[in-house]
Design a protein around this motif. Structure first.
Motif, mmCIF file in Angstrom:
data_model
loop_
_atom_site.group_PDB
_atom_site.id
_atom_site.type_symbol
_atom_site.label_atom_id
_atom_site.label_comp_id
_atom_site.label_asym_id
_atom_site.label_seq_id
_atom_site.Cartn_x
_atom_site.Cartn_y
_atom_site.Cartn_z
ATOM 1 N N ALA A 493 117.372 27.146 68.865
ATOM 2 C CA ALA A 493 117.514 26.280 70.030
ATOM 3 C C ALA A 493 117.877 24.881 69.551
ATOM 4 N N PHE A 494 118.669 24.171 70.363
ATOM 5 C CA PHE A 494 119.002 22.804 69.979
ATOM 6 C C PHE A 494 119.197 21.936 71.210
ATOM 7 N N THR A 507 123.802 12.078 65.215
ATOM 8 C CA THR A 507 122.387 11.974 64.863
ATOM 9 C C THR A 507 121.472 12.375 66.005
ATOM 10 N N THR A 508 122.027 12.592 67.213
ATOM 11 C CA THR A 508 121.177 13.032 68.324
ATOM 12 C C THR A 508 120.958 14.539 68.321
ATOM 13 N N LEU A 509 121.651 15.267 67.441
ATOM 14 C CA LEU A 509 121.473 16.714 67.368
ATOM 15 C C LEU A 509 120.105 17.041 66.783
ATOM 16 N N GLN A 510 119.323 17.858 67.497
ATOM 17 C CA GLN A 510 118.001 18.266 67.035
ATOM 18 C C GLN A 510 117.827 19.766 67.239
ATOM 19 N N ALA A 511 117.341 20.437 66.208
ATOM 20 C CA ALA A 511 117.046 21.865 66.312
ATOM 21 C C ALA A 511 115.562 22.054 66.578
ATOM 22 N N TYR A 512 115.220 23.210 67.161
ATOM 23 C CA TYR A 512 113.817 23.498 67.486
ATOM 24 C C TYR A 512 113.600 25.001 67.390
ATOM 25 N N GLY A 529 112.186 8.613 80.287
ATOM 26 C CA GLY A 529 113.389 8.806 79.482
ATOM 27 C C GLY A 529 113.271 9.969 78.525
ATOM 28 N N GLU A 530 112.058 10.517 78.378
ATOM 29 C CA GLU A 530 111.868 11.681 77.515
ATOM 30 C C GLU A 530 112.528 12.908 78.147
ATOM 31 N N MET A 531 112.852 13.865 77.305
ATOM 32 C CA MET A 531 113.540 15.075 77.751
ATOM 33 C C MET A 531 112.618 16.283 77.569
ATOM 34 N N VAL A 532 112.533 17.117 78.588
ATOM 35 C CA VAL A 532 111.777 18.370 78.504
ATOM 36 C C VAL A 532 112.775 19.509 78.457
ATOM 37 N N LEU A 533 112.678 20.339 77.416
ATOM 38 C CA LEU A 533 113.557 21.492 77.271
ATOM 39 C C LEU A 533 112.722 22.754 77.212
ATOM 40 N N CYS A 534 113.227 23.840 77.798
ATOM 41 C CA CYS A 534 112.442 25.060 77.855
ATOM 42 C C CYS A 534 113.327 26.275 77.622
ATOM 43 N N GLY A 535 112.698 27.381 77.214
ATOM 44 C CA GLY A 535 113.435 28.609 76.949
ATOM 45 C C GLY A 535 112.522 29.716 76.480
ATOM 46 N N GLU A 536 112.948 30.402 75.420
ATOM 47 C CA GLU A 536 112.196 31.546 74.910
ATOM 48 C C GLU A 536 112.243 31.564 73.397
ATOM 49 N N THR A 537 111.289 32.277 72.787
ATOM 50 C CA THR A 537 111.250 32.360 71.337
ATOM 51 C C THR A 537 110.678 33.693 70.874
ATOM 52 N N LEU A 538 111.167 34.136 69.726
ATOM 53 C CA LEU A 538 110.579 35.258 68.993
ATOM 54 C C LEU A 538 109.826 34.764 67.771
ATOM 55 N N SER A 539 109.804 33.458 67.551
ATOM 56 C CA SER A 539 109.193 32.878 66.358
ATOM 57 C C SER A 539 107.718 32.557 66.580
ATOM 58 N N ALA A 540 106.982 32.498 65.475
ATOM 59 C CA ALA A 540 105.593 32.060 65.513
ATOM 60 C C ALA A 540 105.345 31.017 64.432
ATOM 61 N N ASP A 541 106.409 30.536 63.809
ATOM 62 C CA ASP A 541 106.282 29.563 62.734
ATOM 63 C C ASP A 541 107.135 28.348 63.061
ATOM 64 N N GLY A 542 107.356 27.480 62.067
ATOM 65 C CA GLY A 542 108.146 26.283 62.301
ATOM 66 C C GLY A 542 107.555 25.429 63.401
ATOM 67 N N ASP A 543 108.355 25.075 64.404
ATOM 68 C CA ASP A 543 107.889 24.231 65.501
ATOM 69 C C ASP A 543 106.902 24.940 66.417
ATOM 70 N N LEU A 544 106.767 26.259 66.274
ATOM 71 C CA LEU A 544 105.850 27.026 67.118
ATOM 72 C C LEU A 544 104.463 27.163 66.515
ATOM 73 N N VAL A 545 104.238 26.578 65.338
ATOM 74 C CA VAL A 545 102.935 26.628 64.690
ATOM 75 C C VAL A 545 101.859 26.071 65.615
ATOM 76 N N GLY A 546 100.735 26.756 65.702
ATOM 77 C CA GLY A 546 99.611 26.265 66.486
ATOM 78 C C GLY A 546 99.745 26.456 67.979
#
Length: 571
Positions: A493-494, A507-512, A529-546
């Motif tokens: 996701a990005f 530099t505004t490109l961010q992966a998640y 001004g903050e952005m909320v992004l939503c979707g789906e994941t099969l991961s349990a690591d990286g940014d999904l830790v905890g």
């Protein structure tokens, strides 16, 4: 002296732990976890008394932070944490050629220390540990092969991605769930819509009797859950869109075959909108159905009151509902095989719908250049078609999200595969490229922007910011435009930001995400001004830790995160 019954892992190489932890984690407290030691065949090792030998992994619980050093919070207002394990030394038993533990004259188990570095990738595994004598020499069998033991371990990657997310969580169970949309609320909070197929986990008390269950979650400005509302039915409801009006009322659109939701089913699937007030109480339900299969694909609030929807009933259409759910008008655009997948409405009440078109002949809006062309249709406040904008080439293009532009037109985003016709300036660099196109108030192309790698990517969401646009998407690439963030595995996701005139500051490109497939489907911009992004994941690591809901790697859970806009000078 008592015989050893436990092998202790000591933190002998803290340097690695520091390298792992400091870039994205704040130190919290030490922790440990015991794991059983086994032989090469996976059989647990025991001492002379039959007690299973274990090792104690020494680690520390750390708080997660983003690239700005800000703590990352969850939906309960708590700081998200994980455990970091550094390089350590393991005391392992010395054995004879038959694999039996060796004891000294005093009856104590003979052990030796070996270096062991847990991996920071993946969620578990088995590592081979060589056996050495007291002098550090490898212990070998008669044939010269080294003796080893295996230690099972579970290590979760502790480092989130290099992004500005300061809040994030997951939602779901074991049946396959995802967030389909998010909406900013007038008080600075936000809401999000889950398409839930699970009956367990966080859905155990929310799921309906069959099919999908839409779940609406309301978050305050700190990201804490205020209330949750589920739309339960024995037949299920497929949720496709979410919108918030100026009063904080929330409208959910989709389709259902249900007969237990308070309205008469017209035959097959019916299009339907459910409206709730800011407290989560039901206000009204608006079904639109015929004997054919009907459905709404997306919804948007109309400034001044009411909602605009895009949908299908044998052919694509746009429609407008009053603030009380009354159908004001419904206008078709195209034929079977065409689709309108997204919608927006301006302050004059005009409605814009976008999607993909492949039909030809009488009743078609235009003749496609290729297999499928993207297109935008503008409807007046009273429902008349004012203009149609075709965009495509000899292959396939489609629009999946739309928002009002800063210049009085609209920005539509999606994906493209062509290099000719309207795509001559944008081109294509492999597979599908992510595509953003701005149309003027009269339907002409103002600017166009492609973002690409060698594999497939797409924009799936767009929202207007004070100075430009925030975009959501997903990619399988790690090169070209994605070389700065790489790829962690599968689909990532990005998000990125465009200026009002369509320029992209790289530099505004961010992966998640993590090491498996992750996708964003929607984005909204909050009052802050903050952005909320939503979707789906099969991961349990990286940014999904905890995170509270963990995918098993086979079925998705919903993921949602809040990002701070990237502060940078344009280059």
């Amino acid at each position: 002296m008592k015989r050893e019954k436990r092998l202790v892992l000591t933190a002998a190489a803290l340097a690695l732990c520091v390298l792992i932890g400091l870039s994205a984690c704040g130190k919290n407290r030490e922790t440990s976890g015991a794991v059983a030691l086994t032989d090469a065949n996976g059989v647990p090792l025991t001492d002379a008394d039959g007690n299973v030998l274990s090792a104690v992994l020494q680690g520390e619980v750390v708080e997660l932070t983003n690239i700005y050093g800000e703590k990352i919070y969850d939906e309960n207002g708590e700081v998200r944490t994980t455990v970091v394990y550094g390089a350590q030394q393991i005391a392992v038993p010395v054995t004879d050629e038959a694999g039996n533990p060796v004891y000294d004259e005093a009856g104590n188990l003979v052990t030796t220390l070996v270096d062991y570095t847990p991996t920071t990738y993946g969620t578990g595994g088995i590592t081979g540990v060589p056996i050495t004598d007291g002098a550090g020499h490898a212990v070998t069998r008669a044939d010269g092969t080294p003796l080893t033991y295996t230690a099972e371990y579970t290590v979760t990657p502790a480092v989130p991605g290099a992004n500005t997310a300061n809040w994030g969580t997951t939602f779901g169970g074991s049946g396959g769930d995802r967030f389909v949309a998010a909406a900013a609320m007038p008080d600075g909070g936000f809401a999000a819509l889950v398409e839930a197929n699970s009956k367990d986990g966080q859905l155990s008390a929310l799921a309906g009797g069959g099919g999908s269950t839409p779940v609406l979650l309301r978050y305050d400005k700190k990201g804490r859950v205020e209330w949750t509302q589920a739309i339960r039915s024995a037949a299920g409801v497929e949720a496709t869109g979410l919108a918030a009006d100026e009063d904080g009322n929330l409208a959910v659109c989709g389709q259902t075959r249900a007969t237990d939701l308070g309205f008469q089913n017209a035959g097959g699937a019916d299009a339907v909108v459910f409206c709730f007030n800011k407290k989560g109480e039901a206000l009204w339900t608006a079904p639109v159905g015929t004997s054919r299969a009907d459905g709404f694909t997306q919804i948007a609030a109309v400034p001044g009151g009411g909602f605009a929807v895009a949908g299908y009933s044998g052919a694509p259409f746009a429609a407008k509902l009053s603030a009380d759910g009354e159908l004001l008008w419904q206008t078709f655009a195209g034929k079977a095989g065409d689709s309108l997948t997204c919608v927006a409405a301006d302050e004059n009440g005009a409605v814009y719908a976008a999607g993909s078109f492949k039909s030809t002949g009488e009743g078609s809006l235009f003749t496609p250049y290729g297999r499928t062309d993207a297109g935008v249709v503008k409807f007046s406040a009273s429902g008349e078609r004012e203009w149609t904008a075709q965009y495509g080439g000899s292959k396939a293009e489609e629009f999946s999200a739309i928002t009002l532009s800063h210049e009085g037109g609209v920005v539509a985003v999606g994906r493209s595969a062509s290099v000719d016709e309207n795509l001559r300036r944008v081109g294509n660099h492999g597979g599908f490229d992510a595509l953003a196109v701005c149309f003027t108030p009269s339907g002409e192309v103002d600017w166009q922007r492609g973002v690409s790698g060698l594999l497939d990517e797409a924009f799936t969401g767009v929202a207007r910011t004070e100075t430009g646009y925030a975009l959501a998407g997903y990619t399988s690439s790690s090169d070209k435009d994605f070389r700065s963030v790489g790829n962690r595995g599968g689909t990532d996701a990005f998000t990125l930001e465009l200026t009002a005139d369509g320029r992209w500051v790289e530099t505004t490109l961010q992966a998640y995400g993590g090491t498996r497939d992750d996708r964003f489907f929607g984005v909204c911009v909050l009052k802050s001004g903050e952005m909320v992004l939503c979707g789906e994941t099969l991961s349990a690591d990286g940014d999904l830790v905890g995170s509270p809901a963990r995918s098993d790697g086979q079925r998705t859970v919903g993921m949602i995160a809040r990002f701070v806009p990237v502060t940078t000078e344009e280059n």
